[in-house]
Design a protein around this motif. Structure first.
Motif, PDB file in Angstrom:
ATOM      1  N   TYR A 154      30.318  53.038  41.474  1.00 46.06           N
ATOM      2  CA  TYR A 154      31.279  52.003  41.843  1.00 46.06           C
ATOM      3  C   TYR A 154      32.677  52.595  41.675  1.00 46.06           C
ATOM      4  O   TYR A 154      33.403  52.251  40.753  1.00 46.06           O
ATOM      5  CB  TYR A 154      31.041  50.787  40.952  1.00 46.06           C
ATOM      6  CG  TYR A 154      32.014  49.648  41.148  1.00 46.06           C
ATOM      7  CD1 TYR A 154      32.444  49.276  42.412  1.00 46.06           C
ATOM      8  CD2 TYR A 154      32.497  48.945  40.054  1.00 46.06           C
ATOM      9  CE1 TYR A 154      33.337  48.230  42.575  1.00 46.06           C
ATOM     10  CE2 TYR A 154      33.388  47.891  40.215  1.00 46.06           C
ATOM     11  CZ  TYR A 154      33.808  47.550  41.486  1.00 46.06           C
ATOM     12  OH  TYR A 154      34.695  46.524  41.655  1.00 46.06           O
ATOM     13  N   HIS A 207      25.141  42.635  41.480  1.00 45.27           N
ATOM     14  CA  HIS A 207      26.335  43.432  41.751  1.00 45.27           C
ATOM     15  C   HIS A 207      26.537  43.581  43.259  1.00 45.27           C
ATOM     16  O   HIS A 207      27.631  43.390  43.779  1.00 45.27           O
ATOM     17  CB  HIS A 207      26.193  44.806  41.082  1.00 45.27           C
ATOM     18  CG  HIS A 207      27.297  45.751  41.420  1.00 45.27           C
ATOM     19  ND1 HIS A 207      28.538  45.685  40.833  1.00 45.27           N
ATOM     20  CD2 HIS A 207      27.363  46.793  42.290  1.00 45.27           C
ATOM     21  CE1 HIS A 207      29.304  46.628  41.320  1.00 45.27           C
ATOM     22  NE2 HIS A 207      28.630  47.322  42.211  1.00 45.27           N
ATOM     23  N   PHE A 240      34.882  40.671  36.367  1.00 50.92           N
ATOM     24  CA  PHE A 240      34.402  41.405  37.546  1.00 50.92           C
ATOM     25  C   PHE A 240      35.541  42.202  38.160  1.00 50.92           C
ATOM     26  O   PHE A 240      36.701  42.019  37.810  1.00 50.92           O
ATOM     27  CB  PHE A 240      33.858  40.434  38.591  1.00 50.92           C
ATOM     28  CG  PHE A 240      32.822  39.499  38.054  1.00 50.92           C
ATOM     29  CD1 PHE A 240      31.567  39.975  37.705  1.00 50.92           C
ATOM     30  CD2 PHE A 240      33.101  38.167  37.874  1.00 50.92           C
ATOM     31  CE1 PHE A 240      30.616  39.125  37.192  1.00 50.92           C
ATOM     32  CE2 PHE A 240      32.151  37.307  37.362  1.00 50.92           C
ATOM     33  CZ  PHE A 240      30.914  37.786  37.026  1.00 50.92           C
ATOM     34  N   MET A 279      25.343  41.887  36.271  1.00 54.95           N
ATOM     35  CA  MET A 279      25.593  42.943  37.250  1.00 54.95           C
ATOM     36  C   MET A 279      25.008  44.269  36.790  1.00 54.95           C
ATOM     37  O   MET A 279      24.689  45.123  37.582  1.00 54.95           O
ATOM     38  CB  MET A 279      27.095  43.176  37.407  1.00 54.95           C
ATOM     39  CG  MET A 279      27.895  41.950  37.635  1.00 54.95           C
ATOM     40  SD  MET A 279      28.090  41.683  39.366  1.00 54.95           S
ATOM     41  CE  MET A 279      27.909  39.928  39.445  1.00 54.95           C
ATOM     42  N   ARG A 280      24.969  44.442  35.493  1.00 58.42           N
ATOM     43  CA  ARG A 280      24.606  45.748  34.942  1.00 58.42           C
ATOM     44  C   ARG A 280      23.248  45.649  34.267  1.00 58.42           C
ATOM     45  O   ARG A 280      22.996  44.731  33.498  1.00 58.42           O
ATOM     46  CB  ARG A 280      25.672  46.208  33.953  1.00 58.42           C
ATOM     47  CG  ARG A 280      27.055  46.260  34.555  1.00 58.42           C
ATOM     48  CD  ARG A 280      28.102  46.378  33.491  1.00 58.42           C
ATOM     49  NE  ARG A 280      28.069  47.670  32.832  1.00 58.42           N
ATOM     50  CZ  ARG A 280      28.721  48.733  33.273  1.00 58.42           C
ATOM     51  NH1 ARG A 280      29.489  48.647  34.325  1.00 58.42           N
ATOM     52  NH2 ARG A 280      28.621  49.877  32.660  1.00 58.42           N
ATOM     53  N   ALA A 332      23.214  49.324  38.654  1.00 62.18           N
ATOM     54  CA  ALA A 332      23.645  47.998  39.085  1.00 62.18           C
ATOM     55  C   ALA A 332      22.450  47.194  39.554  1.00 62.18           C
ATOM     56  O   ALA A 332      21.506  47.730  40.129  1.00 62.18           O
ATOM     57  CB  ALA A 332      24.651  48.115  40.215  1.00 62.18           C
TER      58      ALA A 332
END
Lengths: 272, 448
Positions: free
Chosen positions: B202, B51, B216, B137-138, B47
């Motif tokens: 996560y 994130h 998301f 985010m990734r 992440a």
């Protein structure tokens, strides 16, 4: 065992009581896959401000949206074509009064694989492709490659618009592939070199939108009314929603500056 | 046939048996392993700081000071990028109209590509859609977006007899001699410091609500919806199925009518699930109006109808398999029919019945077609128990389909789809495993 049954029955009865009480706080949206991105973004925005309201959105096609509204199975029918007279009649006899709200403007982009060297087509050429008169890209000045024509299913509003504005009621060839959503057309075209399809403006990512009659398919040309295959997108409700209800707020969101920004950001054209 | 040929035949048969089992295992591995690995990627991934930023802002998770520190440090590393752009824009304002024209489009594209990677520029107005409010985010997606910043895809259509050929044009070359020229190199060299990638678990992916139509957040509404639908279906199907099975085996005489009924039930088991779905829409929603719109209730009823034949057949077989002597012994002791069924036959048939129940439940959880028109929606909130009677819900099976075909940004959110597949497959596997264990335990108890 008896206790469990009694408890479940009690819970169910209580549930039914509570459910009928809480119905004002749900909005069920059903219909067009083209309007889907707008409806979903509106729902997200509205629920962000009113966490007690649950807005559900399904994308099953404009025709289904209309049917759903006629059966009073949804609160908002999103449609990418106006309601037909037959549907209005059916609604009337079912005691439903469909009220039209124009949410946004949209163009129908003709999309092909990115490796396709063609820059544009005329409406007549597109019609010939879909009637099966033209079957190879060679005939249009492209590479020697058979054309895979992809269309939306007959339940789709985009299909009906395409039929009236481009096909002018000429018959679509039997070997045309029919798929169930804008997204599905996009993915089919993305993975097939010889494919051609038509989608709403928000679904052009990764595929090449052809010029139609020399005009590019963009929000700008739709605003300028120069792009030849443009159409409004609708939301239909049963009767005029009462003011200060979540439904009213949801429907009128497209008139607010925030709503217009959302429509723009999802790739459509807000109504002035 | 002499002994030799028989032996050869025998060996050939055994060999092909082993072969087909191996083939099946291989197929299973080929299907399951990528599914598990990719699905796991939704939960455990590298992440970026974006994130953590989102987690803090929307879910109040993480250490605020640490995230603030990280954001500050990334903001500092990112600042030169934006400085280069502003400087160039200022320069353009004063330059002649020709160079302004020349650079408008490339610069707009560059800014858009940077926005896709890093999120809004500092000081910019906050976009309306959440997907535009944050950078990637990734880390994996960030690298894809980085490539979009560094290179522009260009198609060479010079040979019209063949398809176009894709070429990557470095963007830096478009800005030679301008303040933006070093931007790409700077970005490439410092991306790690701008994003601070870190392996992250996560696990809340399973328990978080979805945000901005699955861009998301997690898949809790889908998991809960699937649970409601499957359990609801069982609540209707188990009593009905059991009663029908008991009646058919213990009470009904073998008349023509019963024979026909049996054939009907078997036929019903083979009806395609979409037919049940349409029937559910026409019957439960449009005719009976069990709810004003699609709802979990309508979906559960439809699913219950779909699994009922299987359940009846499984229970019937289980009851039939109970040795006749049990029944005879009970009856000879003076027990009534009802008593015999409840206290002797049903307990003995329980392992078989339970297996049928759990396997049907797995099927109810995994079916898509029956719930398309009766219960499932693309987006919606997780429902409270009392809402299941009137409101539709997202569900794993349907949303996997929706994300795979209909969603407008399929490629951005593949991981969510994979995550859903992982959860659904694990759910069905766990249910089946539970069936096996339950069966073993119950039959052991009965024997003991």
């Amino acid at each position: 065992m008896k206790k469990i049954i009694a408890a479940t029955t009690a819970a169910m009865l209580m549930g039914i009581g509570a459910a009928t009480a809480g119905d004002a706080n749900k909005i069920v949206v059903d219909g067009s896959t083209t309007v889907g991105p707008i409806a979903k973004a509106f729902a997200e925005y509205y629920m962000g401000k009113h966490p007690d309201v649950n807005i559900t959105v399904s994308e099953s096609g404009s025709g289904n949206g209309a049917k759903s509204l006629i059966n009073a199975a949804c609160d908002v029918a999103t449609m990418s074509r106006p309601m037909k007279n037959s549907e209005k009649d059916a609604a009337k006899s079912a005691g439903v009064l469909p009220i039209e709200h124009i949410v946004a403007m949209d163009g129908i982009a003709m999309v092909v694989h990115e490796s396709n060297p063609l820059q544009g087509l005329t409406i007549e050429q597109i019609r010939d492709v879909y009637t099966g008169k033209i079957t190879n890209w060679k005939e249009l000045g492209g590479p020697d490659r058979p054309i895979v024509a992809i269309s939306r299913d007959t339940n789709s509003g985009t299909y009906e618009t395409f039929e009236t504005m481009v096909m002018k009621n000429a018959k679509i060839a039997g070997k045309t592939e029919y798929v169930g959503s804008n997204g599905a057309i996009r993915q089919r075209v993305l993975s097939t070199e010889g494919a051609i399809g038509y989608v709403g403006l928000a679904f052009r990512e990764g595929v090449k939108a052809l010029k139609v009659n020399g005009i590019e398919a963009t929000p700008e040309t739709v605003v300028a009314k120069t792009y030849p295959i443009a159409r409004p997108l609708y939301m239909y409700t049963n009767g005029r929603p009462k003011q200060d209800t979540p439904l009213y707020d949801f429907i009128t969101l497209s008139d607010s500056p925030e709503g217009k920004k959302i429509i723009e950001d999802t790739g459509f054209v807000p109504v002035k | 046939m002499n002994l030799k040929t028989r032996k050869i035949l025998d060996r050939a048969f055994a060999g092909s048996g082993v072969f087909s089992i191996l083939l099946m295992t291989a197929a299973l591995v080929v299907i399951l392993v990528p599914m598990l690995i990719r699905g796991w990627g939704a939960i455990y991934f590298t992440a970026t700081v974006e994130h953590r930023h989102l987690m803090l802002e929307r879910f109040d998770r993480g250490n605020p000071e640490r995230v603030a520190d990280e954001l500050n440090s990334t903001r500092e590393t990112r600042a030169p990028l934006y400085r280069m752009i502003t400087e160039f824009e200022k320069q353009l304002e004063t330059s002649d109209s020709e160079s302004r024209k020349r650079y408008t489009t490339p610069l707009r594209e560059l800014k858009k590509a940077i926005h896709d990677l890093l999120g809004p520029a500092p000081g910019a107005i906050r976009p309306m859609l959440m997907r535009d409010q944050y950078g990637q985010m990734r880390w994996g997606r960030a690298l894809v977006k980085l490539r979009n910043v560094l290179y522009r895809e260009e198609w060479d259509y010079s040979d019209p007899t063949r398809g176009g050929i894709k070429a990557l044009k470095p963007r830096a070359a478009e800005f030679t001699g301008t303040p933006v020229e070093p931007l790409c190199a700077y970005l490439e060299n410092n991306l790690t410091d701008m994003m601070l990638p870190r392996r992250t678990l996560y696990w809340q992916f399973l328990t978080d609500n979805s945000y901005d139509s699955h861009f998301f957040g997690g898949i809790w509404p889908e998991i809960l919806g699937t649970f409601y639908l499957a359990v609801g279906a069982m609540l209707f199907a188990i009593p009905l199925g059991l009663i029908a099975a008991i009646y058919l085996t213990e009470y009904a005489r073998e008349t023509r009518l019963i024979g026909m009924l049996r054939t009907c039930i078997s036929t019903l088991a083979g009806v395609p699930s979409i037919v049940f779905g349409l029937f559910g829409l026409a019957f439960f929603i449009n005719t009976l109006k069990v709810s004003s719109s699609k709802s979990v209730l309508a979906g559960s009823l439809t699913l219950a109808l779909m699994i009922l034949p299987t359940l009846i057949r499984a229970s019937e077989e289980a009851i039939r398999a109970v040795p006749h002597t049990y029944k005879e012994a009970a009856l000879s002791l003076g027990a009534g029919r009802w008593h015999t069924v409840m206290s002797v036959i049903l307990p003995a048939a329980l392992p078989g019945i339970l297996t049928g129940i759990v396997i049907s439940m797995g099927r109810a959880a995994g079916e898509t077609a029956p719930i398309i028109f009766t219960a499932a929606v693309s987006v919606g909130k997780p429902l409270a128990l009392w809402q299941v009677f009137s409101q539709p819900t997202p569900a794993l099976s349907w949303n996997i389909y929706n994300l795979a075909t209909e969603h407008e940004a399929v490629d951005e959110i593949r991981h969510v789809q994979y995550g859903m597949v992982l959860v659904l497959v694990s759910l069905v596997l766990i249910l089946n495993l539970a069936a096996i264990i339950l069966r073993a335990r119950v039959s052991k108890r009965l024997k003991g």
